[in-house]
Design an enzyme around this catalytic site. Sequence first.
Site, PDB file in Angstrom:
ATOM      1  N   LYS A  82      56.117  44.767  26.818  1.00  0.00           N
ATOM      2  CA  LYS A  82      55.173  43.708  26.938  1.00  0.00           C
ATOM      3  C   LYS A  82      56.381  42.626  27.657  1.00  0.00           C
ATOM      4  O   LYS A  82      56.773  42.736  27.290  1.00  0.00           O
ATOM      5  CB  LYS A  82      55.202  43.317  25.500  1.00  0.00           C
TER       6      LYS A  82
ATOM      7  N   SER B  75      57.981  42.929  23.039  1.00  0.00           N
ATOM      8  CA  SER B  75      57.902  41.937  22.948  1.00  0.00           C
ATOM      9  C   SER B  75      59.514  41.508  22.794  1.00  0.00           C
ATOM     10  O   SER B  75      60.768  41.960  23.056  1.00  0.00           O
ATOM     11  CB  SER B  75      57.035  41.317  22.507  1.00  0.00           C
TER      12      SER B  75
ATOM     13  N   ASP C  78      71.117  47.544  29.297  1.00  0.00           N
ATOM     14  CA  ASP C  78      71.308  47.405  30.474  1.00  0.00           C
ATOM     15  C   ASP C  78      72.974  46.867  30.541  1.00  0.00           C
ATOM     16  O   ASP C  78      73.543  46.657  31.516  1.00  0.00           O
ATOM     17  CB  ASP C  78      70.750  46.064  30.932  1.00  0.00           C
TER      18      ASP C  78
END
Length: 531
Positions: free
Chosen positions: A323, A298, A309
């Site tokens: 998740k 999460s 990223d």
Amino acid sequence: MNNIKIILPLLIGSTLALGLFLGTSLSTDVSPFNKKETASTNAQKLNDILYILDKKYVDSIDKEDLFEEAISDMLHKLDPHSNYIAARDLARLNESIQGHFGGIGVRFSIIRDTLCITNVLPNSPSERAGVLSQDQIIKIDGEVISDSTINNEKVMKALKGLENTEVEITVLRDGFLKDITITRGSIPVNSVLASYMLTDKTGYIQLQSFSEKTTEEFYKAALQLKAEKMENLIVDLRFNGGGLMSAAINICDMFLDKGLPIVSTKGKSQPDYTEYAANPPVMGNIQLAILINSSSASASEIVAGAIQDNDRGTIIGRRSFGKGLVQQDMLLKDSSNLRLTVARYFTPTGRSIQRPYSEGFEEYMMDERDRYNNGELYHLDSTLMVDSLKYTTPGGKVVYGGGGIMPDIFVPLDTTGGSFYYTQLQYGGVFNAFAFDYVKNNKESLAKYTSIYSFRNDFKVTSSLLDDFKEYAQTYYNIKAYPNEFERSTVLIKREIKANIANQIWVDNAAQLMRADTDKEVQKALEFLEK
């Protein structure tokens, strides 16, 4: 074999299960069902069925429990993270999100049917009332608590309560009983579990959840380490099941250049939205490594995904939980809560890292078993690197979606030194009990260790201490040390004895620092950052 029930109820917050239950939430609303409406045909049908079951079923039933289970099962047919939270459970869950609750401010363990105080929090109601570490609580509000019926739930219910209310305890101290009245106060549920300098250059912060207090806690810890000449930082998100998305965004904001994307959300009834770093990064010049494992979920994955990223740091460990669904809380009129999935979140490169859940809720929650069986915990699973799920970061690094964050550096699960004997010691709570008694009986000799660092460098688990531990485990817990198994696990046993003793002395989680030298992920991060 006796079991020691160990709990840190007045300090420690969520674990993975709680984090997943809390979810990654956008906001809390009042449900439209609070409006007075005529019951639908289906709702009436459910009421009729429950009535018939109550009157005609062969055994007695609890209609309320059955009704709530039916709601949960219905929601889990939609996705594994939509959930129903009964009113009786909501307050406890909110404590981890709000970062505090009403209590007395101690850590304790139940050792041989006795409630033992291991730590008293600084500036807590207990410290002000004169409670001491090593006190044993015999009664709470006149009720005997030290007997075979004692359990964690009973203790928490008795000690926790509204702020400014009183609770009277009777403690056994140095052979004498003493009555102490404590006025409950606001007790923090810390999300930063540990914060240290591991070396002269590299700091370490262990984050166990994402709550309303996480940003402030993390900021203070990071600035303190920076003041100690930190150049590199290891952020440990292993076993962090998540929490508030806003807290995850704020953590990313400390590391990412202003204007860089952090996370995007998309949903049928929610406008597409992207969060960007809003401020110049206070930790912009710090080299960063993030530790994850299959229990990092999460909000933890939001942080790891944004850092990965944006080519801002290195992710180390094993694939995270997976998740990528966002829940919204809707309060129902009986004070229960509907936690409904309203959106999906995406990392800055556009990855959805939500694992598939078409096989149903039970199979979804058995993912750890599947990873163990297919060997993924020990070897990088290249079958997960599918071309259709391939994305490229601005720096040219290839990353993958489809089920969790894949680490940049894979570290296999370390089972070195494991044995059945060691497992018995761990699950029996022997290390914690032995440490409690050791500290209680060796206060003078331990006083020379003025900091966790001096303890780490100078305290030795000697052969004599190991012999005492073996005898203790057999005498009090009927766990016999077979020579081959003891020898195989000696390094782990010595580590856990030292870690648990350290944890009895210092309120912060000193145990993790004692384990760092044998922690494969931490050592890999140090090797990478200090090369």
